[in-house]
Write a protein that holds these residues in place. Sequence first.
Motif, PDB file in Angstrom:
ATOM      1  N   VAL A   1     -29.215  -0.974  13.069  1.00 45.08           N
ATOM      2  CA  VAL A   1     -29.120   0.338  13.731  1.00 45.08           C
ATOM      3  C   VAL A   1     -29.746   1.403  12.831  1.00 45.08           C
ATOM      4  CG1 VAL A   1     -27.545   2.122  14.560  1.00 45.08           C
ATOM      5  CG2 VAL A   1     -27.115  -0.281  15.121  1.00 45.08           C
ATOM      6  N   ASP A   2     -29.401   1.387  11.549  1.00 44.87           N
ATOM      7  CA  ASP A   2     -29.950   2.371  10.616  1.00 44.87           C
ATOM      8  C   ASP A   2     -31.465   2.259  10.503  1.00 44.87           C
ATOM      9  OD1 ASP A   2     -27.441   3.430  10.103  1.00 44.87           O
ATOM     10  OD2 ASP A   2     -27.161   2.275   8.247  1.00 44.87           O
ATOM     11  N   LYS A   3     -31.979   1.047  10.527  1.00 38.47           N
ATOM     12  CA  LYS A   3     -33.432   0.826  10.452  1.00 38.47           C
ATOM     13  C   LYS A   3     -34.133   1.513  11.616  1.00 38.47           C
ATOM     14  CE  LYS A   3     -36.820  -2.798  11.200  1.00 38.47           C
ATOM     15  NZ  LYS A   3     -37.028  -4.210  11.484  1.00 38.47           N
ATOM     16  N   TYR A   4     -33.635   1.308  12.818  1.00 36.71           N
ATOM     17  CA  TYR A   4     -34.274   1.910  13.986  1.00 36.71           C
ATOM     18  C   TYR A   4     -34.024   3.407  14.054  1.00 36.71           C
ATOM     19  CZ  TYR A   4     -35.957  -2.522  15.583  1.00 36.71           C
ATOM     20  OH  TYR A   4     -36.643  -3.709  15.661  1.00 36.71           O
ATOM     21  N   LEU A   5     -32.892   3.870  13.556  1.00 40.89           N
ATOM     22  CA  LEU A   5     -32.622   5.302  13.514  1.00 40.89           C
ATOM     23  C   LEU A   5     -33.589   5.994  12.559  1.00 40.89           C
ATOM     24  CD1 LEU A   5     -30.937   7.713  14.381  1.00 40.89           C
ATOM     25  CD2 LEU A   5     -29.337   7.150  12.549  1.00 40.89           C
TER      26      LEU A   5
ATOM     27  N   MET B   1     -36.798   6.479  14.300  1.00 38.83           N
ATOM     28  CA  MET B   1     -36.751   7.583  15.258  1.00 38.83           C
ATOM     29  C   MET B   1     -36.805   8.925  14.533  1.00 38.83           C
ATOM     30  SD  MET B   1     -34.004   6.397  18.114  1.00 38.83           S
ATOM     31  CE  MET B   1     -34.637   7.045  19.649  1.00 38.83           C
ATOM     32  N   GLU B   2     -36.093   9.028  13.398  1.00 41.54           N
ATOM     33  CA  GLU B   2     -36.086  10.275  12.635  1.00 41.54           C
ATOM     34  C   GLU B   2     -37.466  10.587  12.076  1.00 41.54           C
ATOM     35  OE1 GLU B   2     -31.476  10.397  11.097  1.00 41.54           O
ATOM     36  OE2 GLU B   2     -32.946   9.316   9.886  1.00 41.54           O
ATOM     37  N   TRP B   3     -38.214   9.564  11.744  1.00 45.05           N
ATOM     38  CA  TRP B   3     -39.563   9.756  11.230  1.00 45.05           C
ATOM     39  C   TRP B   3     -40.469  10.324  12.324  1.00 45.05           C
ATOM     40  CZ3 TRP B   3     -41.625   9.759   6.530  1.00 45.05           C
ATOM     41  CH2 TRP B   3     -42.999   9.677   6.399  1.00 45.05           C
ATOM     42  N   ASN B   4     -40.301   9.810  13.555  1.00 46.39           N
ATOM     43  CA  ASN B   4     -41.137  10.239  14.671  1.00 46.39           C
ATOM     44  C   ASN B   4     -40.619  11.495  15.370  1.00 46.39           C
ATOM     45  OD1 ASN B   4     -43.073   8.133  14.499  1.00 46.39           O
ATOM     46  ND2 ASN B   4     -41.584   6.747  15.406  1.00 46.39           N
ATOM     47  N   ILE B   5     -39.314  11.738  15.294  1.00 46.23           N
ATOM     48  CA  ILE B   5     -38.693  12.884  15.961  1.00 46.23           C
ATOM     49  C   ILE B   5     -37.828  13.596  14.915  1.00 46.23           C
ATOM     50  CG2 ILE B   5     -37.281  13.655  17.906  1.00 46.23           C
ATOM     51  CD1 ILE B   5     -37.693  10.800  19.100  1.00 46.23           C
TER      52      ILE B   5
ATOM     53  N   ARG C   1     -26.842  10.608  19.692  1.00 47.80           N
ATOM     54  CA  ARG C   1     -27.459  10.073  20.921  1.00 47.80           C
ATOM     55  C   ARG C   1     -28.401   8.925  20.594  1.00 47.80           C
ATOM     56  NH1 ARG C   1     -31.934  11.500  24.580  1.00 47.80           N
ATOM     57  NH2 ARG C   1     -31.296  10.800  26.641  1.00 47.80           N
ATOM     58  N   ALA C   2     -29.170   9.085  19.531  1.00 50.77           N
ATOM     59  CA  ALA C   2     -30.112   8.037  19.136  1.00 50.77           C
ATOM     60  C   ALA C   2     -29.367   6.745  18.784  1.00 50.77           C
ATOM     61  CB  ALA C   2     -30.965   8.505  17.963  1.00 50.77           C
ATOM     62  N   ARG C   3     -28.255   6.859  18.044  1.00 46.00           N
ATOM     63  CA  ARG C   3     -27.460   5.667  17.702  1.00 46.00           C
ATOM     64  C   ARG C   3     -26.955   4.970  18.966  1.00 46.00           C
ATOM     65  NH1 ARG C   3     -25.949   4.521  12.681  1.00 46.00           N
ATOM     66  NH2 ARG C   3     -26.277   6.053  11.067  1.00 46.00           N
ATOM     67  N   GLN C   4     -26.473   5.765  19.930  1.00 53.08           N
ATOM     68  CA  GLN C   4     -25.980   5.177  21.174  1.00 53.08           C
ATOM     69  C   GLN C   4     -27.102   4.472  21.931  1.00 53.08           C
ATOM     70  OE1 GLN C   4     -22.779   4.786  22.056  1.00 53.08           O
ATOM     71  NE2 GLN C   4     -22.449   5.660  20.028  1.00 53.08           N
ATOM     72  N   MET C   5     -28.280   5.073  21.943  1.00 62.17           N
ATOM     73  CA  MET C   5     -29.423   4.449  22.612  1.00 62.17           C
ATOM     74  C   MET C   5     -29.811   3.139  21.923  1.00 62.17           C
ATOM     75  SD  MET C   5     -31.714   7.834  23.403  1.00 62.17           S
ATOM     76  CE  MET C   5     -33.030   6.930  24.208  1.00 62.17           C
ATOM     77  N   ILE C   6     -29.826   3.156  20.592  1.00 64.14           N
ATOM     78  CA  ILE C   6     -30.171   1.952  19.835  1.00 64.14           C
ATOM     79  C   ILE C   6     -29.149   0.852  20.099  1.00 64.14           C
ATOM     80  CG2 ILE C   6     -30.390   0.995  17.501  1.00 64.14           C
ATOM     81  CD1 ILE C   6     -31.455   3.884  16.719  1.00 64.14           C
ATOM     82  N   LEU C   7     -27.865   1.204  20.060  1.00 57.97           N
ATOM     83  CA  LEU C   7     -26.823   0.207  20.340  1.00 57.97           C
ATOM     84  C   LEU C   7     -26.962  -0.345  21.757  1.00 57.97           C
ATOM     85  CD1 LEU C   7     -23.817   1.931  18.573  1.00 57.97           C
ATOM     86  CD2 LEU C   7     -24.863  -0.259  17.942  1.00 57.97           C
ATOM     87  N   GLY C   8     -27.306   0.506  22.714  1.00 60.01           N
ATOM     88  CA  GLY C   8     -27.531   0.036  24.088  1.00 60.01           C
ATOM     89  C   GLY C   8     -28.673  -0.960  24.154  1.00 60.01           C
ATOM     90  N   GLU C   9     -29.742  -0.688  23.428  1.00 59.68           N
ATOM     91  CA  GLU C   9     -30.881  -1.613  23.407  1.00 59.68           C
ATOM     92  C   GLU C   9     -30.508  -2.929  22.740  1.00 59.68           C
ATOM     93  OE1 GLU C   9     -33.875  -1.493  24.868  1.00 59.68           O
ATOM     94  OE2 GLU C   9     -33.204   0.371  25.797  1.00 59.68           O
TER      95      GLU C   9
END
Length: 62
Positions: free
Chosen positions: A24-28, A31-35, A42-50
Amino acid sequence: MPSMEEIEMDRRRKALDKDVAHLVDKYLRGMEWNIPDVDESRARQMILGEIRQALGRIESQS
């Protein structure tokens, strides 16, 4: 009495939790790098959903 598989899973549960949290932290971080102003919660919830969807796809392949 627990099966050998259940005993082994009990031994590995903490490591599995740590690995998923790292994922989760890796993908977060990505996302932080790009946004830069990403909504972290919200990003964590989206990542967990994926991750849940990915688990479903993997389970259906078994």
